[in-house]
Design a protein around this motif. Structure first.
Motif, PDB file in Angstrom:
ATOM      1  N   ASP A  36       0.815  -1.307   0.008  1.00 19.27           N
ATOM      2  CA  ASP A  36       0.156   0.040   0.032  1.00 19.27           C
ATOM      3  C   ASP A  36       0.923   1.366  -0.218  1.00 19.27           C
ATOM      4  O   ASP A  36       1.694   1.255   0.899  1.00 19.27           O
ATOM      5  CB  ASP A  36      -1.043  -0.239   1.279  1.00 19.27           C
ATOM      6  N   PRO A  37       0.598   2.233  -0.937  1.00 27.67           N
ATOM      7  CA  PRO A  37       1.524   3.526  -1.041  1.00 27.67           C
ATOM      8  C   PRO A  37       1.412   4.242   0.320  1.00 27.67           C
ATOM      9  O   PRO A  37       2.222   5.322   0.422  1.00 27.67           O
ATOM     10  CB  PRO A  37       1.327   4.119  -2.137  1.00 27.67           C
ATOM     11  N   SER A  38       0.144   4.353   0.879  1.00 25.52           N
ATOM     12  CA  SER A  38      -0.011   5.068   2.033  1.00 25.52           C
ATOM     13  C   SER A  38       0.485   4.685   3.360  1.00 25.52           C
ATOM     14  O   SER A  38       1.353   4.361   3.498  1.00 25.52           O
ATOM     15  CB  SER A  38      -1.543   5.363   2.121  1.00 25.52           C
ATOM     16  N   THR A  39      -0.446   4.956   4.295  1.00 26.50           N
ATOM     17  CA  THR A  39      -0.018   4.657   5.564  1.00 26.50           C
ATOM     18  C   THR A  39      -0.936   3.451   6.244  1.00 26.50           C
ATOM     19  O   THR A  39      -2.060   3.321   6.008  1.00 26.50           O
ATOM     20  CB  THR A  39      -0.093   5.834   6.689  1.00 26.50           C
ATOM     21  N   ALA A  40      -0.298   3.113   7.332  1.00 27.33           N
ATOM     22  CA  ALA A  40      -1.090   1.987   8.234  1.00 27.33           C
ATOM     23  C   ALA A  40      -2.208   2.576   8.670  1.00 27.33           C
ATOM     24  O   ALA A  40      -3.471   2.151   8.760  1.00 27.33           O
ATOM     25  CB  ALA A  40      -0.216   1.270   9.290  1.00 27.33           C
ATOM     26  N   GLU A  61      -5.598 -15.981  11.724  1.00 20.44           N
ATOM     27  CA  GLU A  61      -4.209 -15.217  11.757  1.00 20.44           C
ATOM     28  C   GLU A  61      -3.275 -15.814  12.440  1.00 20.44           C
ATOM     29  O   GLU A  61      -3.738 -15.899  13.735  1.00 20.44           O
ATOM     30  CB  GLU A  61      -4.564 -13.666  11.604  1.00 20.44           C
ATOM     31  N   GLY A  62      -2.047 -16.040  12.192  1.00 22.92           N
ATOM     32  CA  GLY A  62      -1.364 -16.811  13.050  1.00 22.92           C
ATOM     33  C   GLY A  62      -1.372 -18.181  13.195  1.00 22.92           C
ATOM     34  O   GLY A  62      -0.301 -18.822  13.493  1.00 22.92           O
ATOM     35  N   LYS A  63      -2.558 -18.692  12.766  1.00 24.71           N
ATOM     36  CA  LYS A  63      -2.618 -20.270  12.641  1.00 24.71           C
ATOM     37  C   LYS A  63      -2.454 -20.779  11.336  1.00 24.71           C
ATOM     38  O   LYS A  63      -1.677 -21.954  11.095  1.00 24.71           O
ATOM     39  CB  LYS A  63      -3.934 -20.710  13.229  1.00 24.71           C
ATOM     40  N   ASN A  64      -3.110 -20.196  10.341  1.00 22.89           N
ATOM     41  CA  ASN A  64      -2.780 -20.851   8.974  1.00 22.89           C
ATOM     42  C   ASN A  64      -2.442 -19.657   7.937  1.00 22.89           C
ATOM     43  O   ASN A  64      -2.539 -19.958   6.598  1.00 22.89           O
ATOM     44  CB  ASN A  64      -4.008 -21.656   8.335  1.00 22.89           C
ATOM     45  N   PHE A  65      -2.532 -18.305   8.547  1.00 20.91           N
ATOM     46  CA  PHE A  65      -1.959 -17.190   7.546  1.00 20.91           C
ATOM     47  C   PHE A  65      -1.346 -16.357   8.306  1.00 20.91           C
ATOM     48  O   PHE A  65      -1.670 -16.213   9.653  1.00 20.91           O
ATOM     49  CB  PHE A  65      -3.056 -16.863   6.596  1.00 20.91           C
ATOM     50  N   THR A  66      -0.556 -15.428   7.605  1.00 19.38           N
ATOM     51  CA  THR A  66       0.113 -14.125   8.312  1.00 19.38           C
ATOM     52  C   THR A  66       0.037 -13.389   7.104  1.00 19.38           C
ATOM     53  O   THR A  66       0.177 -13.604   6.039  1.00 19.38           O
ATOM     54  CB  THR A  66       1.616 -14.368   8.887  1.00 19.38           C
ATOM     55  N   ILE A  67       0.157 -11.932   7.542  1.00 17.19           N
ATOM     56  CA  ILE A  67       0.274 -10.757   6.732  1.00 17.19           C
ATOM     57  C   ILE A  67       1.459  -9.875   6.808  1.00 17.19           C
ATOM     58  O   ILE A  67       1.806  -9.508   7.672  1.00 17.19           O
ATOM     59  CB  ILE A  67      -0.849 -10.032   6.700  1.00 17.19           C
ATOM     60  N   GLU A  68       2.017  -9.761   5.885  1.00 21.82           N
ATOM     61  CA  GLU A  68       3.432  -9.055   5.731  1.00 21.82           C
ATOM     62  C   GLU A  68       2.949  -7.803   5.292  1.00 21.82           C
ATOM     63  O   GLU A  68       2.645  -7.559   4.044  1.00 21.82           O
ATOM     64  CB  GLU A  68       4.611  -9.700   4.939  1.00 21.82           C
ATOM     65  N   TYR A  69       3.021  -6.754   6.185  1.00 23.02           N
ATOM     66  CA  TYR A  69       2.397  -5.368   5.489  1.00 23.02           C
ATOM     67  C   TYR A  69       3.662  -4.535   5.151  1.00 23.02           C
ATOM     68  O   TYR A  69       4.648  -4.319   5.710  1.00 23.02           O
ATOM     69  CB  TYR A  69       1.908  -4.368   6.720  1.00 23.02           C
ATOM     70  N   ARG A  70       3.375  -3.619   4.120  1.00 21.05           N
ATOM     71  CA  ARG A  70       4.403  -2.929   3.414  1.00 21.05           C
ATOM     72  C   ARG A  70       3.758  -1.647   3.077  1.00 21.05           C
ATOM     73  O   ARG A  70       3.002  -1.481   2.221  1.00 21.05           O
ATOM     74  CB  ARG A  70       5.163  -3.483   2.456  1.00 21.05           C
ATOM     75  N   PHE A  71       4.052  -0.528   3.763  1.00 20.51           N
ATOM     76  CA  PHE A  71       3.387   0.847   3.413  1.00 20.51           C
ATOM     77  C   PHE A  71       4.312   1.708   2.927  1.00 20.51           C
ATOM     78  O   PHE A  71       5.677   1.833   3.509  1.00 20.51           O
ATOM     79  CB  PHE A  71       2.700   1.372   4.808  1.00 20.51           C
ATOM     80  N   GLY A  72       4.120   2.481   1.935  1.00 21.13           N
ATOM     81  CA  GLY A  72       4.898   3.410   1.238  1.00 21.13           C
ATOM     82  C   GLY A  72       4.928   4.808   1.868  1.00 21.13           C
ATOM     83  O   GLY A  72       5.890   5.525   1.718  1.00 21.13           O
ATOM     84  N   GLU A  73       4.288   4.998   3.048  1.00 16.56           N
ATOM     85  CA  GLU A  73       4.072   6.233   3.756  1.00 16.56           C
ATOM     86  C   GLU A  73       4.336   7.324   3.027  1.00 16.56           C
ATOM     87  O   GLU A  73       4.782   8.572   3.172  1.00 16.56           O
ATOM     88  CB  GLU A  73       5.355   6.155   4.861  1.00 16.56           C
ATOM     89  N   ALA A  83       7.998  -4.062  -2.865  1.00 19.32           N
ATOM     90  CA  ALA A  83       7.438  -4.944  -3.549  1.00 19.32           C
ATOM     91  C   ALA A  83       8.708  -6.150  -3.825  1.00 19.32           C
ATOM     92  O   ALA A  83       8.366  -7.498  -3.602  1.00 19.32           O
ATOM     93  CB  ALA A  83       7.023  -4.695  -5.058  1.00 19.32           C
ATOM     94  N   ALA A  84       9.739  -5.566  -4.014  1.00 19.70           N
ATOM     95  CA  ALA A  84      10.959  -6.449  -4.169  1.00 19.70           C
ATOM     96  C   ALA A  84      11.428  -7.034  -2.911  1.00 19.70           C
ATOM     97  O   ALA A  84      11.586  -8.461  -2.614  1.00 19.70           O
ATOM     98  CB  ALA A  84      12.198  -5.773  -4.480  1.00 19.70           C
ATOM     99  N   ASP A  85      11.072  -6.487  -1.613  1.00 21.47           N
ATOM    100  CA  ASP A  85      11.142  -6.940  -0.208  1.00 21.47           C
ATOM    101  C   ASP A  85      10.198  -8.241  -0.132  1.00 21.47           C
ATOM    102  O   ASP A  85      10.733  -9.339   0.305  1.00 21.47           O
ATOM    103  CB  ASP A  85      11.122  -5.869   0.554  1.00 21.47           C
ATOM    104  N   LEU A  86       8.976  -8.086  -0.597  1.00 26.16           N
ATOM    105  CA  LEU A  86       7.899  -9.143  -0.523  1.00 26.16           C
ATOM    106  C   LEU A  86       8.241 -10.071  -1.334  1.00 26.16           C
ATOM    107  O   LEU A  86       8.105 -11.335  -0.705  1.00 26.16           O
ATOM    108  CB  LEU A  86       6.566  -8.703  -0.857  1.00 26.16           C
TER     109      LEU A  86
END
Length: 326
Positions: A36-40, A61-73, A83-86
């Motif tokens: 996401d280009p914005s903020t958390a 969440e935590g049992k069968n999936f997790t979310i890696e958040y990346r915000f562009g701030e 994106a490359a980091d993900l």
């Protein structure tokens, strides 16, 4: 007898391997990348809708999936790096929150599935080969924002009958795509569209409204984008402070005290994106899932905000609204 016994033993072994593989897959914790280009904080309300829908579909969440958040701030130039980091993390799927985020994800990988939550023109942006058969690793949802911008301008003129000059906040360095429809629409409505390049921070917003005042605009609107959505509270405050009627592209602006909004139901789009994520993690291919367009639209009017800026909303416009806050 020996042949029959060997066949039974082989069948049992194959069955055991199949059960084992299924158990491993069932026990896997999937990693979802969220770009996401914005903020958390600015995106929290929509992220919650996405997570709630996943929960309804049986994901814990935590049992069968997790979310890696990346915000562009609010720094779009960071999206490629994020994106490359993900991709380096080897996530199982990437959710793109808008057009720039989805494009950055697509540039970073041709194999990891990508689900767009709310893109204006997926075909025009080059994200998919076609809406019916996307091809490649990208699919998702369109918010039809380009088409709806024109409608917002029409509503704004109906709300302010003597309107002649509209201030349009647009991101500095952003795409001109949305303006291709807005500029001729403004001419057809005999409105002067004052385009104001706006930096994505509180100081930049303050400066943009000062420019709007200098240009003597009598109403305001913004282009559709995650950067403005993230700063919706400040934008609404500045519009009220300067007594400028405004129409926004999401109801969350009105939730913050804004005057009017007309647009796709983004909560619905994020929930539907979760359904696609569920399908893909269970084996569906993005290439086979058609890109879907927004189907729910909302027109909300806040009479409290109208009263504060001494604006009388015409009765026929009130009758067209899905929701009127009194």
């Amino acid at each position: 007898m020996r042949k029959n016994g060997f066949g039974l033993m082989l069948g049992a072994l194959l069955f055991a391997f199949a059960v084992s593989a299924h158990a491993q897959q069932a026990g896997k914790i999937f990693r979802i990348g969220f770009l996401d280009p914005s903020t958390a904080s600015g995106s929290a309300v929509l992220v919650d809708s996405f997570r709630q829908e996943l929960s309804k579909l049986g994901w814990i969440e935590g049992k069968n999936f997790t979310i890696e958040y990346r915000f562009g701030e609010q720094k779009p130039d960071r999206l490629a790096e994020l994106a490359a980091d993900l991709v380096r993390l080897k996530v199982d799927l990437i959710v793109g929150a808008d057009t720039p985020a989805s494009l950055a994800a697509k540039s970073a990988t041709t194999t990891i599935p990508i689900v767009m939550t709310s893109v204006a023109d997926p075909l025009g942006a080059g994200l998919v080969a076609s809406l019916a058969r996307p091809g490649g690793n990208v699919t998702g949802f369109s918010n039809l924002s380009d088409e709806l911008n024109t409608k917002r301008l029409e509503i704004l003129k109906d709300a302010v009958p003597k309107l002649a000059r509209v201030g349009l906040l647009r991101p500095a360095g952003g795409s001109d795509r949305q303006l291709k429809a807005l500029r001729p629409a403004a001419q057809a409505l005999k409105l002067k569209l004052e385009e104001i390049e706006t930096q994505r921070d509180p100081k930049g917003l303050e400066s943009a409204f000062q420019t709007a005042k200098q240009k003597q605009v009598t109403a305001i609107m913004t282009t559709v984008g995650r950067s403005f959505f993230a700063e919706r509270k400040r934008i609404v405050e500045l519009a009220g402070k300067n007594r400028l009627p405004a129409i926004y592209f999401q109801k969350e602006f009105v939730d913050e005290g804004g005057l009017m909004s007309y647009g796709a139901d983004f909560d619905d789009l994020f929930r539907r994106a979760a359904v696609y994520v569920d399908k893909i993690l269970k084996g569906a291919k993005p290439a086979d899932l058609p890109v879907q367009q927004a189907t729910k639209f909302e027109f909300v009017i806040n009479l409290k905000a109208a009263k504060q800026i001494r604006l009388t909303i015409p009765v026929d416009l009130l009758q067209r609204a899905n929701k009127v806050i009194r």
